[in-house]
Motif scaffolding. Sequence first.
Motif, short mmCIF file in Angstrom:
data_model
loop_
_atom_site.label_atom_id
_atom_site.label_comp_id
_atom_site.label_asym_id
_atom_site.label_seq_id
_atom_site.Cartn_x
_atom_site.Cartn_y
_atom_site.Cartn_z
N LEU A 84 0.85 -1.18 0.00
CA LEU A 84 0.00 0.00 0.00
C LEU A 84 0.89 1.23 0.00
O LEU A 84 1.84 1.31 0.80
N ALA A 85 0.60 2.17 -0.89
CA ALA A 85 1.42 3.38 -0.99
C ALA A 85 0.52 4.59 -1.11
O ALA A 85 -0.50 4.58 -1.83
N LEU A 86 0.88 5.66 -0.41
CA LEU A 86 0.17 6.93 -0.47
C LEU A 86 1.18 8.02 -0.75
O LEU A 86 2.19 8.14 -0.03
N GLN A 87 0.93 8.81 -1.80
CA GLN A 87 1.86 9.86 -2.19
C GLN A 87 1.11 11.16 -2.37
O GLN A 87 -0.01 11.19 -2.92
N ALA A 88 1.71 12.24 -1.90
CA ALA A 88 1.09 13.56 -2.04
C ALA A 88 2.16 14.58 -2.35
O ALA A 88 3.26 14.53 -1.79
N GLN A 89 1.85 15.51 -3.26
CA GLN A 89 2.72 16.63 -3.59
C GLN A 89 1.87 17.88 -3.70
O GLN A 89 0.77 17.85 -4.25
N VAL A 90 2.40 18.98 -3.22
CA VAL A 90 1.68 20.24 -3.33
C VAL A 90 2.69 21.36 -3.49
O VAL A 90 3.75 21.35 -2.86
N SER A 91 2.34 22.28 -4.40
CA SER A 91 3.17 23.46 -4.63
C SER A 91 2.27 24.56 -5.17
O SER A 91 1.04 24.41 -5.21
N GLY A 92 2.88 25.63 -5.60
CA GLY A 92 2.08 26.72 -6.14
C GLY A 92 1.45 26.39 -7.47
O GLY A 92 0.51 27.06 -7.89
N LEU A 93 1.93 25.35 -8.17
CA LEU A 93 1.44 25.03 -9.51
C LEU A 93 0.87 23.63 -9.64
O LEU A 93 0.38 23.28 -10.71
N ARG A 94 0.91 22.83 -8.61
CA ARG A 94 0.38 21.48 -8.75
C ARG A 94 -0.05 20.93 -7.39
O ARG A 94 0.45 21.33 -6.35
N GLN A 95 -0.97 19.98 -7.49
CA GLN A 95 -1.46 19.30 -6.30
C GLN A 95 -1.77 17.86 -6.72
O GLN A 95 -2.67 17.63 -7.54
#
Length: 466
Positions: free
Chosen positions: A310-321
């Motif tokens: 099981l894998a959970l990945q998250a990325q957030v920045s001013g231009l992507r989520q």
Amino acid sequence: HEVIPQRDNEVVIAFKIKEHDQVSVRRVTIIGNENVTEAELREVMYTGQGGFLAFGSGGPFRQDAFERDVLMLNALYYDRGYLSVQVAAPRVDLTPDRTGIELTLSLVEGPQYKIRRLRVYEVDAEGREVEPLGGRRALREMVRAKPGDVFKRAELSLDLQRVRTLYRDAGYANVEADPETNLDPERELVDVVVPIRRGPLVHIERITVRGNTKTRDKVMRREMEVEEGDLFSETKLEESRSRIIALGYFERVDFSTEQGSEDDKIRVNIEVVERPTGTFQVGAGFSSIENFIATAQVQQANLFGTGQSLALQAQVSGLRQLINIRFYEPYFFDSDFSLSVDLYDQLRIYNDFSQTSLGGAATFGYALVRPHTFASLTYTGEYDEVSTVARSTFLGTSSAVSVFRRLPLANLFRDGFTSSLRPAITYDSRDNRLFPSSGMFLRGSVEWAAPQLGSDNEFLRYKGLS
């Protein structure tokens, strides 16, 4: 020593030991070697080989290492036909400063023997010759040596190991194939006879797994090429060990066998040392384009010891989520089918528009030829929306654009619902799926999206991965 009287006519003997500085080997001299160079002899020796911090000396003297050196020198000569070689006890001289020793090794090489007669055959319990497994000709061809060749012990041992494996793969776990030699020093010839005694057919009585505190037994047992009650097979046990190592859950995997309750039964013991299979990563950064960037990932490759991941990945920045969740089950309902499910929600912000993607994929796989070749079929459903309306992540916002620019943007980025099927063939021979050091990974696929599948977009895409 000192004798200290005690009560009741008893005494205590006290030994006083005074240690001096460790003696190092300053020089090793080899004499008597006429047919093997000194460099070749020194290459197999430990004594006299100084380490990085030895500063010119040959390192400390160790009796166990020197005894190992004598065995290695004998083996080197045996592999070149010198079957009567003799390595005399070394002469040891203390250096004048009494801080080192000099060793002198004397060798008597003797003659180089060639094979006069080589016979490999099988006998029964009464000593009568019988037809060997696979036939006499096939058995003889497994041994490369022939009359007139220089005797080479290592080569003969390797060939006889192949013969033993042939019998053990057929269930004869207790096969014997030990060479017998008869030297003729006058003619410098040797006769080699190898009688094979196959013994009874042996079945696996029990398979025991030890050392797994988290991983369930079935995770390892389903990777086994043999089961309890099957005929013994050496090759299948080696393949089973390789498959368990390839899981990536263990630091070490050791197989051993022991006699069962009867002569025709054997027990297989599996000793494992587990390794951590979970990871947690958090990162942050700053970019002049995306401003602040944050990433997080949580992954467990052996979920609750079941072999699932099981894998959970998250990325957030001013231009992507980006948010992605993936679940993988290698043996769906304990069958040869596998299942993986991916769910994702993505938002990307460009200068003049934004794109959102919401979807998921389900993949069913099947092992065509275990353990390396698999076929799979993936269904993907994804809804893409390209918008000129201002959108924002936690850390940024896009600007609005004229409505007249929506159409080309939608065409360029496939606005709408995409429904596709992707059959694939995968070949995976990596020795470890989490930490590979050898092997290869190859995958070829074709993805088809069409209105027949309810897709607004239509395409045919070929993809290769290695």
